[in-house]
Design a protein around this motif. Sequence first.
Motif, PDB file in Angstrom:
ATOM      1  N   ALA A  60     -15.170  14.625  -8.665  1.00 33.68           N
ATOM      2  CA  ALA A  60     -16.229  15.611  -8.760  1.00 33.68           C
ATOM      3  C   ALA A  60     -15.626  16.987  -8.487  1.00 33.68           C
ATOM      4  CB  ALA A  60     -17.325  15.310  -7.750  1.00 33.68           C
ATOM      5  N   HIS A  61     -16.156  17.983  -9.136  1.00 34.50           N
ATOM      6  CA  HIS A  61     -15.615  19.340  -8.966  1.00 34.50           C
ATOM      7  C   HIS A  61     -15.642  19.779  -7.508  1.00 34.50           C
ATOM      8  CE1 HIS A  61     -14.682  23.498  -9.985  1.00 34.50           C
ATOM      9  NE2 HIS A  61     -15.695  23.863  -9.220  1.00 34.50           N
ATOM     10  N   SER A  62     -16.665  19.355  -6.788  1.00 38.11           N
ATOM     11  CA  SER A  62     -16.844  19.813  -5.410  1.00 38.11           C
ATOM     12  C   SER A  62     -15.804  19.256  -4.444  1.00 38.11           C
ATOM     13  CB  SER A  62     -18.239  19.440  -4.920  1.00 38.11           C
ATOM     14  OG  SER A  62     -18.431  18.035  -4.961  1.00 38.11           O
ATOM     15  N   VAL A  63     -15.100  18.198  -4.831  1.00 35.55           N
ATOM     16  CA  VAL A  63     -14.126  17.597  -3.923  1.00 35.55           C
ATOM     17  C   VAL A  63     -12.698  17.695  -4.446  1.00 35.55           C
ATOM     18  CG1 VAL A  63     -15.910  15.971  -3.168  1.00 35.55           C
ATOM     19  CG2 VAL A  63     -14.185  15.224  -4.823  1.00 35.55           C
ATOM     20  N   LYS A  64     -12.542  18.190  -5.654  1.00 34.45           N
ATOM     21  CA  LYS A  64     -11.214  18.258  -6.268  1.00 34.45           C
ATOM     22  C   LYS A  64     -10.278  19.105  -5.395  1.00 34.45           C
ATOM     23  CE  LYS A  64     -11.519  18.050 -10.619  1.00 34.45           C
ATOM     24  NZ  LYS A  64     -11.723  18.333 -12.056  1.00 34.45           N
ATOM     25  N   GLY A  65      -9.092  18.558  -5.144  1.00 37.78           N
ATOM     26  CA  GLY A  65      -8.127  19.250  -4.309  1.00 37.78           C
ATOM     27  C   GLY A  65      -8.258  18.935  -2.823  1.00 37.78           C
ATOM     28  N   ARG A  66      -9.372  18.304  -2.431  1.00 39.24           N
ATOM     29  CA  ARG A  66      -9.572  17.949  -1.023  1.00 39.24           C
ATOM     30  C   ARG A  66      -9.588  16.436  -0.812  1.00 39.24           C
ATOM     31  NH1 ARG A  66     -14.316  19.081   1.376  1.00 39.24           N
ATOM     32  NH2 ARG A  66     -15.543  18.985  -0.553  1.00 39.24           N
ATOM     33  N   PHE A  67     -10.087  15.691  -1.769  1.00 40.09           N
ATOM     34  CA  PHE A  67     -10.199  14.236  -1.657  1.00 40.09           C
ATOM     35  C   PHE A  67      -9.196  13.569  -2.586  1.00 40.09           C
ATOM     36  CE2 PHE A  67     -14.993  13.926  -0.371  1.00 40.09           C
ATOM     37  CZ  PHE A  67     -14.776  14.844   0.636  1.00 40.09           C
ATOM     38  N   THR A  68      -8.726  12.405  -2.171  1.00 39.04           N
ATOM     39  CA  THR A  68      -7.817  11.619  -3.002  1.00 39.04           C
ATOM     40  C   THR A  68      -8.231  10.158  -2.982  1.00 39.04           C
ATOM     41  OG1 THR A  68      -5.969  13.114  -2.482  1.00 39.04           O
ATOM     42  CG2 THR A  68      -5.427  10.959  -3.416  1.00 39.04           C
ATOM     43  N   ILE A  69      -8.405   9.589  -4.148  1.00 39.53           N
ATOM     44  CA  ILE A  69      -8.706   8.159  -4.268  1.00 39.53           C
ATOM     45  C   ILE A  69      -7.404   7.425  -4.566  1.00 39.53           C
ATOM     46  CG2 ILE A  69      -9.259   8.303  -6.736  1.00 39.53           C
ATOM     47  CD1 ILE A  69     -11.412   6.143  -6.241  1.00 39.53           C
ATOM     48  N   SER A  70      -7.257   6.270  -3.927  1.00 36.52           N
ATOM     49  CA  SER A  70      -6.068   5.457  -4.160  1.00 36.52           C
ATOM     50  C   SER A  70      -6.422   3.993  -3.948  1.00 36.52           C
ATOM     51  CB  SER A  70      -4.934   5.874  -3.217  1.00 36.52           C
ATOM     52  OG  SER A  70      -5.295   5.653  -1.865  1.00 36.52           O
ATOM     53  N   ARG A  71      -5.477   3.127  -4.251  1.00 39.95           N
ATOM     54  CA  ARG A  71      -5.724   1.697  -4.065  1.00 39.95           C
ATOM     55  C   ARG A  71      -4.442   1.011  -3.626  1.00 39.95           C
ATOM     56  NH1 ARG A  71      -6.474   0.727 -10.558  1.00 39.95           N
ATOM     57  NH2 ARG A  71      -4.245   0.606 -11.073  1.00 39.95           N
ATOM     58  N   ASP A  72      -4.635  -0.070  -2.884  1.00 47.41           N
ATOM     59  CA  ASP A  72      -3.538  -0.935  -2.476  1.00 47.41           C
ATOM     60  C   ASP A  72      -3.818  -2.290  -3.101  1.00 47.41           C
ATOM     61  OD1 ASP A  72      -1.865  -2.786  -1.151  1.00 47.41           O
ATOM     62  OD2 ASP A  72      -1.801  -1.519   0.646  1.00 47.41           O
ATOM     63  N   ASN A  73      -3.083  -2.597  -4.155  1.00 45.90           N
ATOM     64  CA  ASN A  73      -3.357  -3.841  -4.885  1.00 45.90           C
ATOM     65  C   ASN A  73      -3.112  -5.072  -4.022  1.00 45.90           C
ATOM     66  OD1 ASN A  73      -3.918  -2.196  -7.061  1.00 45.90           O
ATOM     67  ND2 ASN A  73      -1.908  -2.470  -8.007  1.00 45.90           N
ATOM     68  N   ALA A  74      -2.109  -5.020  -3.182  1.00 53.15           N
ATOM     69  CA  ALA A  74      -1.783  -6.174  -2.343  1.00 53.15           C
ATOM     70  C   ALA A  74      -2.901  -6.466  -1.347  1.00 53.15           C
ATOM     71  CB  ALA A  74      -0.472  -5.931  -1.611  1.00 53.15           C
ATOM     72  N   LYS A  75      -3.545  -5.412  -0.865  1.00 54.69           N
ATOM     73  CA  LYS A  75      -4.645  -5.583   0.087  1.00 54.69           C
ATOM     74  C   LYS A  75      -6.001  -5.637  -0.618  1.00 54.69           C
ATOM     75  CE  LYS A  75      -2.309  -3.337   3.964  1.00 54.69           C
ATOM     76  NZ  LYS A  75      -2.361  -2.249   4.974  1.00 54.69           N
ATOM     77  N   ASN A  76      -5.990  -5.439  -1.923  1.00 49.68           N
ATOM     78  CA  ASN A  76      -7.221  -5.405  -2.715  1.00 49.68           C
ATOM     79  C   ASN A  76      -8.237  -4.431  -2.099  1.00 49.68           C
ATOM     80  OD1 ASN A  76      -8.293  -6.346  -5.177  1.00 49.68           O
ATOM     81  ND2 ASN A  76      -9.714  -7.708  -4.094  1.00 49.68           N
ATOM     82  N   THR A  77      -7.756  -3.254  -1.810  1.00 51.04           N
ATOM     83  CA  THR A  77      -8.543  -2.240  -1.095  1.00 51.04           C
ATOM     84  C   THR A  77      -8.401  -0.897  -1.793  1.00 51.04           C
ATOM     85  OG1 THR A  77      -8.286  -3.392   1.015  1.00 51.04           O
ATOM     86  CG2 THR A  77      -8.841  -1.051   1.122  1.00 51.04           C
ATOM     87  N   VAL A  78      -9.510  -0.171  -1.825  1.00 48.50           N
ATOM     88  CA  VAL A  78      -9.528   1.185  -2.368  1.00 48.50           C
ATOM     89  C   VAL A  78      -9.792   2.146  -1.222  1.00 48.50           C
ATOM     90  CG1 VAL A  78     -10.679   2.759  -3.976  1.00 48.50           C
ATOM     91  CG2 VAL A  78     -10.339   0.366  -4.598  1.00 48.50           C
ATOM     92  N   TYR A  79      -9.139   3.301  -1.273  1.00 48.16           N
ATOM     93  CA  TYR A  79      -9.258   4.289  -0.209  1.00 48.16           C
ATOM     94  C   TYR A  79      -9.790   5.611  -0.764  1.00 48.16           C
ATOM     95  CZ  TYR A  79      -6.089   1.009   2.064  1.00 48.16           C
ATOM     96  OH  TYR A  79      -5.510  -0.123   2.583  1.00 48.16           O
ATOM     97  N   LEU A  80     -10.380   6.371   0.144  1.00 49.97           N
ATOM     98  CA  LEU A  80     -10.751   7.745  -0.168  1.00 49.97           C
ATOM     99  C   LEU A  80     -10.284   8.603   1.001  1.00 49.97           C
ATOM    100  CD1 LEU A  80     -12.195   9.595  -2.235  1.00 49.97           C
ATOM    101  CD2 LEU A  80     -14.213   9.447  -0.745  1.00 49.97           C
ATOM    102  N   GLN A  81      -9.227   9.346   0.782  1.00 49.62           N
ATOM    103  CA  GLN A  81      -8.731  10.282   1.789  1.00 49.62           C
ATOM    104  C   GLN A  81      -9.482  11.587   1.623  1.00 49.62           C
ATOM    105  OE1 GLN A  81      -6.358   9.874   4.310  1.00 49.62           O
ATOM    106  NE2 GLN A  81      -7.078  11.896   4.950  1.00 49.62           N
ATOM    107  N   MET A  82     -10.139  12.016   2.688  1.00 49.25           N
ATOM    108  CA  MET A  82     -10.959  13.215   2.632  1.00 49.25           C
ATOM    109  C   MET A  82     -10.408  14.238   3.613  1.00 49.25           C
ATOM    110  SD  MET A  82     -14.764  11.494   2.414  1.00 49.25           S
ATOM    111  CE  MET A  82     -14.721  10.918   4.102  1.00 49.25           C
ATOM    112  N   ASN A  83      -9.953  15.351   3.100  1.00 49.06           N
ATOM    113  CA  ASN A  83      -9.409  16.440   3.911  1.00 49.06           C
ATOM    114  C   ASN A  83     -10.286  17.683   3.792  1.00 49.06           C
ATOM    115  OD1 ASN A  83      -7.191  14.759   4.525  1.00 49.06           O
ATOM    116  ND2 ASN A  83      -6.068  15.510   2.736  1.00 49.06           N
ATOM    117  N   SER A  84     -10.100  18.596   4.705  1.00 50.26           N
ATOM    118  CA  SER A  84     -10.837  19.866   4.691  1.00 50.26           C
ATOM    119  C   SER A  84     -12.333  19.632   4.517  1.00 50.26           C
ATOM    120  CB  SER A  84     -10.312  20.769   3.557  1.00 50.26           C
ATOM    121  OG  SER A  84      -8.928  21.010   3.700  1.00 50.26           O
ATOM    122  N   LEU A  85     -12.851  18.721   5.308  1.00 51.75           N
ATOM    123  CA  LEU A  85     -14.256  18.343   5.166  1.00 51.75           C
ATOM    124  C   LEU A  85     -15.192  19.502   5.493  1.00 51.75           C
ATOM    125  CD1 LEU A  85     -13.943  14.743   6.543  1.00 51.75           C
ATOM    126  CD2 LEU A  85     -14.985  15.345   4.358  1.00 51.75           C
TER     127      LEU A  85
END
Length: 114
Positions: A60-85
């Motif tokens: 979303a435009h409002s979070v671009k540059g501050r949030f990062t989505i990633s995944r760990d396939n081995a753990k079958n987990t998705v993450y959302l790193q949120m900075n500068s909240l």
Amino acid sequence: QVQLVESGGGLVQPGGSLRLSCAASGVSVSLNAMGWYRQAPGKQRELVADITSGGSTNYAHSVKGRFTISRDNAKNTVYLQMNSLKPEDTAVYYCKASRTGNYWGQGTQVTVSS
């Protein structure tokens, strides 16, 4: 049976960081599109970020540059790193898996306040 369990929410001061996790079962995070959505009080649920099976990401435009989505396939987990909240990031955050249908987690509360 698909199950998505979010965790990592909480209370944080403006400018702080949080990392949300979405542990998936019954669906592969590497083979299906996964997304993070949020819903603030009185507002509609909105897309925050998603990641395709090929690894392409969208924000979303409002979070671009501050949030990062990633995944760990081995753990079958998705993450959302949120900075500068910011206070306007306050919402319940939901994980979504898109397979033959859409599946949602129960949500985790994120509150940004001093």
